[in-house]
Structures are given as C-alpha cells and as structure tokens.
Design a protein around this motif. Structure first.
Motif, PDB file in Angstrom:
ATOM      1  N   LYS A   1       0.814  -1.218   0.000  1.00 16.00           N
ATOM      2  CA  LYS A   1       0.000   0.000   0.000  1.00 16.00           C
ATOM      3  C   LYS A   1       0.850   1.272   0.000  1.00 16.00           C
ATOM      4  N   LEU A   2       2.172   1.107  -0.138  1.00 17.84           N
ATOM      5  CA  LEU A   2       3.076   2.253  -0.035  1.00 17.84           C
ATOM      6  C   LEU A   2       3.784   2.510  -1.356  1.00 17.84           C
ATOM      7  N   GLY A   3       4.653   3.512  -1.358  1.00 15.04           N
ATOM      8  CA  GLY A   3       5.475   3.849  -2.507  1.00 15.04           C
ATOM      9  C   GLY A   3       6.857   4.238  -2.033  1.00 15.04           C
ATOM     10  N   THR A   4       7.778   4.409  -2.983  1.00  7.44           N
ATOM     11  CA  THR A   4       9.139   4.771  -2.598  1.00  7.44           C
ATOM     12  C   THR A   4       9.189   6.133  -1.905  1.00  7.44           C
ATOM     13  N   GLY A   5       8.324   7.071  -2.315  1.00  9.02           N
ATOM     14  CA  GLY A   5       8.332   8.403  -1.706  1.00  9.02           C
ATOM     15  C   GLY A   5       8.078   8.377  -0.210  1.00  9.02           C
ATOM     16  N   PRO A   6       6.947   7.830   0.244  1.00 14.14           N
ATOM     17  CA  PRO A   6       6.696   7.759   1.681  1.00 14.14           C
ATOM     18  C   PRO A   6       7.743   6.958   2.447  1.00 14.14           C
ATOM     19  N   LEU A   7       8.251   5.884   1.840  1.00 16.23           N
ATOM     20  CA  LEU A   7       9.287   5.104   2.509  1.00 16.23           C
ATOM     21  C   LEU A   7      10.567   5.915   2.687  1.00 16.23           C
TER      22      LEU A   7
ATOM     23  N   SER B   1       0.010  -5.433 -11.420  1.00 12.44           N
ATOM     24  CA  SER B   1       0.897  -5.331 -10.259  1.00 12.44           C
ATOM     25  C   SER B   1       0.536  -4.207  -9.306  1.00 12.44           C
ATOM     26  N   GLY B   2      -0.247  -3.234  -9.767  1.00 13.69           N
ATOM     27  CA  GLY B   2      -0.497  -2.057  -8.956  1.00 13.69           C
ATOM     28  C   GLY B   2       0.660  -1.078  -8.983  1.00 13.69           C
ATOM     29  N   GLY B   3       1.636  -1.337  -9.849  1.00 14.52           N
ATOM     30  CA  GLY B   3       2.749  -0.412 -10.015  1.00 14.52           C
ATOM     31  C   GLY B   3       3.869  -0.554  -9.016  1.00 14.52           C
ATOM     32  N   VAL B   4       3.839  -1.622  -8.198  1.00 19.93           N
ATOM     33  CA  VAL B   4       4.852  -1.802  -7.167  1.00 19.93           C
ATOM     34  C   VAL B   4       5.451  -3.202  -7.249  1.00 19.93           C
ATOM     35  N   MET B   5       6.773  -3.279  -7.256  1.00 23.31           N
ATOM     36  CA  MET B   5       7.494  -4.546  -7.189  1.00 23.31           C
ATOM     37  C   MET B   5       8.050  -4.721  -5.780  1.00 23.31           C
ATOM     38  N   ILE B   6       7.716  -5.836  -5.150  1.00 27.70           N
ATOM     39  CA  ILE B   6       8.214  -6.135  -3.810  1.00 27.70           C
ATOM     40  C   ILE B   6       8.630  -7.595  -3.769  1.00 27.70           C
ATOM     41  N   GLY B   7       9.777  -7.873  -3.210  1.00 29.56           N
ATOM     42  CA  GLY B   7      10.195  -9.259  -3.084  1.00 29.56           C
ATOM     43  C   GLY B   7      11.505  -9.395  -2.338  1.00 29.56           C
TER      44      GLY B   7
ATOM     45  N   ASP C   1      17.757  -9.562   1.382  1.00 27.82           N
ATOM     46  CA  ASP C   1      17.245  -8.190   1.499  1.00 27.82           C
ATOM     47  C   ASP C   1      15.860  -8.100   0.861  1.00 27.82           C
ATOM     48  N   ILE C   2      15.099  -7.090   1.261  1.00 28.33           N
ATOM     49  CA  ILE C   2      13.846  -6.785   0.581  1.00 28.33           C
ATOM     50  C   ILE C   2      14.129  -5.761  -0.511  1.00 28.33           C
ATOM     51  N   ILE C   3      13.549  -5.989  -1.692  1.00 22.97           N
ATOM     52  CA  ILE C   3      13.666  -5.066  -2.810  1.00 22.97           C
ATOM     53  C   ILE C   3      12.290  -4.471  -3.064  1.00 22.97           C
ATOM     54  N   PHE C   4      12.224  -3.149  -3.142  1.00 28.29           N
ATOM     55  CA  PHE C   4      10.957  -2.433  -3.363  1.00 28.29           C
ATOM     56  C   PHE C   4      11.156  -1.472  -4.521  1.00 28.29           C
ATOM     57  N   GLY C   5      10.354  -1.611  -5.565  1.00 28.32           N
ATOM     58  CA  GLY C   5      10.496  -0.734  -6.715  1.00 28.32           C
ATOM     59  C   GLY C   5       9.172  -0.214  -7.219  1.00 28.32           C
ATOM     60  N   ASP C   6       9.172   1.026  -7.709  1.00 30.24           N
ATOM     61  CA  ASP C   6       8.021   1.585  -8.406  1.00 30.24           C
ATOM     62  C   ASP C   6       8.543   2.501  -9.501  1.00 30.24           C
ATOM     63  N   GLY C   7       7.712   3.384 -10.010  1.00 31.16           N
ATOM     64  CA  GLY C   7       8.126   4.242 -11.100  1.00 31.16           C
ATOM     65  C   GLY C   7       9.169   5.274 -10.723  1.00 31.16           C
ATOM     66  N   ASP C   8       9.367   5.511  -9.430  1.00 31.93           N
ATOM     67  CA  ASP C   8      10.343   6.497  -8.977  1.00 31.93           C
ATOM     68  C   ASP C   8      11.717   5.908  -8.695  1.00 31.93           C
ATOM     69  N   GLY C   9      11.811   4.590  -8.528  1.00 31.58           N
ATOM     70  CA  GLY C   9      13.115   4.009  -8.245  1.00 31.58           C
ATOM     71  C   GLY C   9      13.018   2.681  -7.528  1.00 31.58           C
ATOM     72  N   VAL C  10      14.200   2.175  -7.125  1.00 32.26           N
ATOM     73  CA  VAL C  10      14.313   0.872  -6.455  1.00 32.26           C
ATOM     74  C   VAL C  10      15.016   1.048  -5.121  1.00 32.26           C
ATOM     75  N   LEU C  11      14.370   0.602  -4.053  1.00 30.07           N
ATOM     76  CA  LEU C  11      14.933   0.631  -2.709  1.00 30.07           C
ATOM     77  C   LEU C  11      15.353  -0.764  -2.281  1.00 30.07           C
ATOM     78  N   CYS C  12      16.399  -0.818  -1.462  1.00 35.53           N
ATOM     79  CA  CYS C  12      16.893  -2.081  -0.938  1.00 35.53           C
ATOM     80  C   CYS C  12      17.199  -1.913   0.538  1.00 35.53           C
ATOM     81  N   GLY C  13      16.934  -2.947   1.314  1.00 32.36           N
ATOM     82  CA  GLY C  13      17.263  -2.898   2.733  1.00 32.36           C
ATOM     83  C   GLY C  13      16.881  -4.194   3.411  1.00 32.36           C
ATOM     84  N   SER C  14      17.321  -4.347   4.644  1.00 29.25           N
ATOM     85  CA  SER C  14      16.962  -5.537   5.410  1.00 29.25           C
ATOM     86  C   SER C  14      15.487  -5.493   5.792  1.00 29.25           C
ATOM     87  N   ALA C  15      14.952  -6.636   6.166  1.00 31.87           N
ATOM     88  CA  ALA C  15      13.561  -6.692   6.615  1.00 31.87           C
ATOM     89  C   ALA C  15      13.347  -5.787   7.822  1.00 31.87           C
ATOM     90  N   ASP C  16      14.304  -5.768   8.748  1.00 30.08           N
ATOM     91  CA  ASP C  16      14.179  -4.933   9.940  1.00 30.08           C
ATOM     92  C   ASP C  16      14.166  -3.444   9.582  1.00 30.08           C
TER      93      ASP C  16
END
Length: 302
Positions: free
Chosen positions: A56-62, A104-110, A218-233
């Motif tokens: 339910k989120l995007g790279t901006g709020p994260l 996809s709703g515009g979000v890649m998470i995995g 790591d968790i990978i989160f991507g949308d139209g603004d970019g790709v974020l990476c980080g640990s689950a914590d």
C-alpha cells in the motif's frame, strides 16, 4: 507531495512533517558495501507481514520515513535507534523501470536473490539462477560491465510463470516491448550475450547494483520512482511513519479536490515567516482529523 528545504543563518538541518505522536522526516539515503551471504534469511512470517503492508506504499513515503529514522539515529543516545542502517536507493539516473505488469499495482516487492556474472556478456549464470527462483523472489544481477543483454522476453515470461516478482539488472536487457514481469536495468541493447560460463550460482555473494550493495535476503521495493533495498528490519522500522504519510497526503489530496488550498492545511505561512527571519521552524500538517471537507468524512492519521 514534495517539500523543499528552506535555508537561513541558523537553518534547521531537516524539514519535518509532524503527526500527533510522530515526526516524519523527508528523504535522504545511501549504503555501504558487503560480501558474504547471511547465515539465515529473515523469518518468513515476518517478511510476509512486511510485504503485505508495503503493497500500500510507494518509494516516496518510505524515503520520507527513512530520513526521519536516520535523523533520530544520528541524534539519539538510544542504542536501539543507533542500530538503524537505513534504506538504500539505487542510482535513479542509471536504474530505469523497463516494464511493470498491469496487474501489479505499479509496485514490485520481493526478497533479493543475487547473481554475479563470472564474465561480462555471458548470461548462463542468469539462466541457471532462474531454475532456483520461486514466487516472491526478485533476481538482482551484476553483469560485470556487460554490453550484451542478459535477459529478455523469454526470461521474464518464465519468471512470471514461476511467480517471480521481478528482475533488477546492473547492465543491459532487451525485448522491452515484450517483457512480462517487473524489469529494471541500467542499459538496453538488442544484442544478446553468450551462454558458456557457469559462475558461482545464485546467492553466492552480495552484488553491487546501481551503486547499492544488495545482500541475499534483502527486501527489494520498486516503483516508477526508483528501487529501494534494505533488510527486513530496516523496512519494518519505516512502515509506521510511511503509512502515516500516505494517510495524511491522501487527506490533503481530498481537500484540494474540493477547493481547500494546500497551504491552508499546513503551517506554511508561519513556517515561511520564521525561516525568512532565520528562526528554527518545521513545516507541519495541521491536525487533519479536525479539517472538515464538504462531503468527506474526517480520518484518523495517528
């Protein structure tokens, strides 16, 4: 919503959006290096819960939430807060979204699965990794400076069949108009590489990808603004504030659609005047629970 920093002689070094019991600082990011595969992946139920909320989120709020956590980590004496490592944004000038599935709703998470090509321009290791991928994985590939494509329509169609969330490649891919799963890459070329060199296999090591070190698991989160990476914590630490930001910005959008000005829903006038005088100030939302818009119910944002 984008708020730019205002400067002055005694400028506050960060701008915050304040909610009733939380301050959410706007975005900044970076990451260091790593090598070894972790001894164990995060607990599966923990990751599933995080991924469900991330949908339910995007790279901006994260990124906004990440900035707040970084500020708290750098200014607090709390040892737990100081452990915060931060989210990591892949270079947006290099890493580009090439395809996003309509459903996809515009979000890649995995969860990251990593591959390092043993030699540039040979993608046998990528094909081999595909046989080990499963639903919810994101394959992250460092091509070692390849100039030939290491994935295309056949690869992404098989990845989609397996339920793979996406592929992120530091290097070229091809068949952009025929890709199936989420696909990001730093380059495009119609020329395919060779398939001769086996490599060390999937998850043998961390990999560099568009300026970020990606660790297996790591968790990978991507949308139209970019790709974020980080640990689950790290992602877990950002969820609460990111959800607040989404709720508040939704409320602001609703207000503007019925004629309420953005500035009137914040302390903009007071903040601008204070910064003009060089006084310390933060740009804040007004209590959105008490802002009434015609035909729109009030909401709780904290």
């Amino acid at each position: 919503m984008l708020i730019t920093r205002l400067t002055g002689a005694s400028a506050l070094r960060h701008v915050t959006f304040q909610f009733r019991s939380a301050s959410v600082h706007l975005a900044a990011m970076g990451r260091g290096a790593g090598k070894a595969k972790p001894a164990a992946y995060p607990e599966e139920h923990h990751v599933k819960d995080i991924i469900k909320r991330l949908q339910k989120l995007g790279t901006g709020p994260l990124c906004d939430a990440d900035k707040g956590n970084r500020h708290n980590s750098s200014t607090s004496d709390d040892p737990d807060l100081k452990k915060y490592k931060g989210l990591n944004l892949m270079d947006t000038d290099a890493m580009k979204l090439r395809h996003a599935p309509k459903q996809s709703g515009g979000v890649m998470i995995g969860v990251a699965r990593t591959v390092q090509l043993p030699r540039p321009n040979d993608f046998l290791a990528v094909l081999s990794a595909l046989t080990e991928l499963s639903a919810g994985d994101v394959l992250v590939v460092n091509t070692g400076g390849s100039t030939r494509a290491v994935a295309g329509s056949l690869f992404t169609t098989e990845a989609m069949r397996r339920g793979v969330s996406g592929i992120v490649v530091d290097g070229p891919i091809r068949d952009v108009s025929e890709l199936e799963c989420f696909a990001y890459s730093t380059k495009i070329t119609p020329y395919a590489g060779t398939v001769q060199h086996v490599g060390e296999g999937v998850d043998a090591s961390s990999v560099q990808c568009a300026g970020v070190t990606v660790v297996p698991g790591d968790i990978i989160f991507g949308d139209g603004d970019g790709v974020l990476c980080g640990s689950a914590d790290t992602f877990s630490a950002c969820l609460h504030d990111a959800e607040h930001i989404v709720a508040a910005e939704k409320r602001l959008m609703e207000g503007m659609k019925v004629g309420v000005s953005l500035h009137s829903m914040t302390n903009f006038d007071e903040h601008f005047a204070a910064r003009k005088e060089g006084l310390e100030s933060s740009l804040t939302f007004k209590d959105l629970r008490t802002v009434k818009f015609t035909g729109i119910d009030s909401i709780e944002v904290s």
